[in-house]
Design an enzyme around this catalytic site. Structure first.
Site, PDB file in Angstrom:
ATOM      1  N   GLU A  60       0.823  -1.218   0.000  1.00 47.37           N
ATOM      2  CA  GLU A  60       0.000   0.000   0.000  1.00 47.37           C
ATOM      3  C   GLU A  60       0.852   1.260   0.000  1.00 47.37           C
ATOM      4  OE1 GLU A  60      -0.560  -2.656   1.887  1.00 47.37           O
ATOM      5  OE2 GLU A  60      -2.446  -3.372   1.026  1.00 47.37           O
ATOM      6  N   HIS A 129     -11.078  -6.116   8.013  1.00 50.49           N
ATOM      7  CA  HIS A 129     -11.788  -5.817   6.765  1.00 50.49           C
ATOM      8  C   HIS A 129     -13.046  -5.007   7.066  1.00 50.49           C
ATOM      9  CE1 HIS A 129      -9.327  -9.343   5.703  1.00 50.49           C
ATOM     10  NE2 HIS A 129      -9.346  -8.899   4.466  1.00 50.49           N
TER      11      HIS A 129
END
Lengths: 327, 332
Positions: A60, A129
């Site tokens: 990321e 998540h």
């Protein structure tokens, strides 16, 4: 006007921006052939090719750092972070680099970049998540933070984000990707970054929410309307910079304020809204400012009973509205 | 040596200017005229060798804080540097917002960087990606110290560059110290260049005290990048001849004997000897050049001392791009 889902509106927004400006490109994990794990970029790889829709290595920081570099050169990257929970490896690049670039270079360098990330719980995603990460970024001058709650705004805000000369974090309520449907205007339009919107006018109290919680708040407002409580609902939409005027105007009208978010309570975005009202709207208040938020535990538990305990929902919001209305 | 004599002299002059300006900064610090200095003394060959391999002002640079010689070589004036040291409004890196030597020079395609090390490495990769997407023929030169190659950001940057095959030259100035830490505390390998193997890029280690050796290695990497051959990694081995910064005391972790030993391979002296051996530079010409540079440095200090500080209120802008005009208006 055609009706579409939230994710279809986001996809259409990206599609139109890719079509409009050849400097726009998408970079992220699985955004290419796979079309994104949520299918947000479905079909775009086929339409624009691997030069415009780039599958990146699984890192990321690298996605955001590469995006910053490309933006410095004059491109308009759309960086996709697969889940907002995964944004923290890129935190340094967002907070220390993208956010500070314009200021630290005295305006010589700017970062016109959009970072998209699905956020929020209620989808069985467990701790990693499900997170709502907005409060980590609404403290950072130099960033803009946007959370759409409906397809019309989602498309219009996305287009504004891509065209904005600053780094914009665009958080998508993933539980609502296919659940939230709505009409989207045909043809070219944008929704400006900055202004909140009164989405349901009312006179008894104001409820401030965004993203998935705004969707639930509208449902809660309908429930209590049947009981004679007329709640005004304000969709904050842009969390940073803060639209203080719209917040204060609503409180001036109703005298009562409830803030709803699914991020945990302490230091959450509701604290800023509450402080805004306390500082500049105190004389308008007929009741204490209330917050309905997730509990202060580190994340959303996986198992359904615990997840349901964690998440605000229309019933919890309706209860909080009744409580405040009766003050 | 395939470099024209005048280019060799120009490279030497760039090294000497950087050295004299750097030395003057230490004096300014001792005089209490500046609050902080982070030095590039000992790095001049690595930097000048690298920057002369690119098309200066056309190619892009993502530098780190010791790169004074690189900045001067792409056109930062000595007075601009000293204004940065003093936090004057005319500081071209940030208008006095950043600490000294946190570079940026928009007119020469040098991007702004921060203080955490290797944060600028992914930006170099992104610029390289943009160059590739636009079909331009530019390359990116980016630098770090060896300590920064411990950062995940550096690995991600080189890996992305390798996977995306973008025109970036990653130069690591290994000066044997990350503040007090020696390379064996940073890595379990002998040379930074070995890291290239695991990342799939060409890697080479060169004598970073030899400006022409660095130039040759970088020229090859720049040519490869410009022709679409992707990124390269170059380690330039040198020695940090000063403490880490003006706030450091290197006597707490290394001996004076060690520092004195390395002064024998001072890159400025090495280059001077090379040019003398090639009959490009005489002692007399050197003395003239040095006197001219010292006068230039004194003039830069004089100009910077007379330059205005920013007004306190200038600190309000520009947080967002929309405010840039406001900031410019307050300068006027």
């Amino acid at each position: 006007m055609p009706e579409m889902t939230l994710i279809e509106a986001i996809r259409q927004g990206m599609d139109e921006e890719l079509e409009r400006d050849k400097d726009v490109f998408i970079i992220g994990e699985d955004v290419g052939k796979r079309g994104g794990v949520f299918r947000a970029t479905m079909g775009l790889f086929e339409k624009y090719g691997p030069q415009r829709v780039i599958d990146s290595p699984l890192a990321e920081l690298g996605i955001v750092g590469t995006g910053i570099g490309a933006a410095l050169y004059g491109m308009r990257p759309i960086c996709e972070i697969q889940f907002a929970d995964f944004i923290y490896p890129a935190f340094n690049q967002i907070v220390n680099e993208a956010a500070k670039m314009c200021y630290r270079s005295n305006g010589d360098w700017t970062v016109p970049m959009t970072i998209r990330a699905p956020y929020g719980g209620g989808i069985g995603g467990g701790l990693y998540h499900s997170q709502s990460v907005e409060a980590s970024f609404t403290h950072i001058p130099g960033l803009k933070v946007v959370v759409p709650s409906n397809p019309r705004d989602a498309k219009g805000l996305l287009k504004s984000a891509v065209r904005d000369p600053n780094p914009v974090l665009y958080f998508e309520p993933k539980k609502g990707y296919r659940l939230i449907k709505g009409e989207v205007p045909e043809g070219e339009y944008t929704v400006p970054i900055g202004p909140a919107q009164v989405s349901r006018p009312g006179k008894d109290l104001s409820v401030f929410a965004y993203g998935m919680m705004h969707y639930y708040t509208l449902q809660a407002a309908e429930k209590v309307a049947a009981e004679g409580i007329d709640a005004e609902v304000v969709d904050l939409r842009t969390l940073y910079p803060v639209d203080r005027e719209t917040i204060l105007a609503s409180v001036r009208k109703t005298g009562k304020a409830l803030i709803v978010h699914e991020d945990n309570l302490t230091g959450g975005y509701g604290a800023e809204v509450a402080a805004t009202i306390a500082e500049w709207g105190f004389q308008d208040l007929d009741a204490p400012v209330r917050r309905l938020a997730a509990p202060d535990v580190p994340g959303v538990p996986f198992s359904h009973p615990m997840q349901d305990w964690f998440m605000p929902n229309p019933d919890k919001i309706a209860a909080a509205i009744r409580d405040l209305a009766s003050f | 040596m395939d470099l024209a004599q005048d280019v060799q002299l120009e490279m030497f002059r760039a090294m000497l200017l950087s050295r004299r300006l750097d030395e003057r900064a230490w004096v300014l610090h001792r005089q209490g005229k500046i609050a902080f200095h982070i030095s590039g003394i000992g790095h001049e060959a690595a930097q000048v060798g690298a920057v002369f391999a690119i098309r200066r002002g056309y190619d892009w640079v993502s530098p780190y804080y010791r790169d004074l010689a690189i900045l001067l070589a792409v056109g930062m004036t000595p007075a601009e540097f000293v204004m940065g040291m003093m936090g004057k409004r005319g500081d071209p890196t940030s208008g006095g917002r950043q600490m000294p030597s946190h570079w940026s020079l928009k007119r020469a395609n040098v991007i702004s960087h921060s203080a955490p090390v290797a944060t600028q490495s992914p930006h170099a990769t992104g610029i390289g990606l943009a160059i590739k997407l636009r079909g331009d023929d530019r390359v990116v030169l980016t630098t770090v110290g060896e300590g920064a190659t411990s950062q995940g950001e550096w690995y991600e940057a080189v890996n992305f560059a390798a996977v995306l095959q973008v025109p970036v030259v990653f130069v690591v100035q290994n000066n044997m110290y990350a503040i007090s830490e020696t390379p064996d505390m940073q890595m379990a390998i002998k040379s930074v260049a070995e890291k290239a193997c695991g990342l799939g890029v060409p890697g080479i280690s060169v004598d970073g005290t030899d400006v022409f050796a660095v130039y040759r290695a970088c020229q090859e990497a720049v040519d490869r990048a410009r022709q679409g051959g992707g990124p390269s990694l170059i380690e330039a081995r040198t020695y940090r001849m000063t403490p880490h910064s003006s706030d450091d005391d290197d006597r707490t972790y290394r001996s004076r004997e060690e520092v004195e030993e390395h002064k024998k391979s001072d890159p400025v002296l090495v280059a001077k000897r090379q040019l003398e051996e090639r009959a490009i530079l005489t002692e007399k010409a050197y003395a003239e050049m040095d006197a001219q540079i010292k006068a230039e440095v004194e003039e830069a200090v004089r100009q910077a001392e007379q330059a205005p500080y920013p007004e306190a209120e200038e600190a309000l802008h520009p947080v967002y791009a929309e405010e840039i005009r406001l900031a410019e208006a307050s300068h006027a």
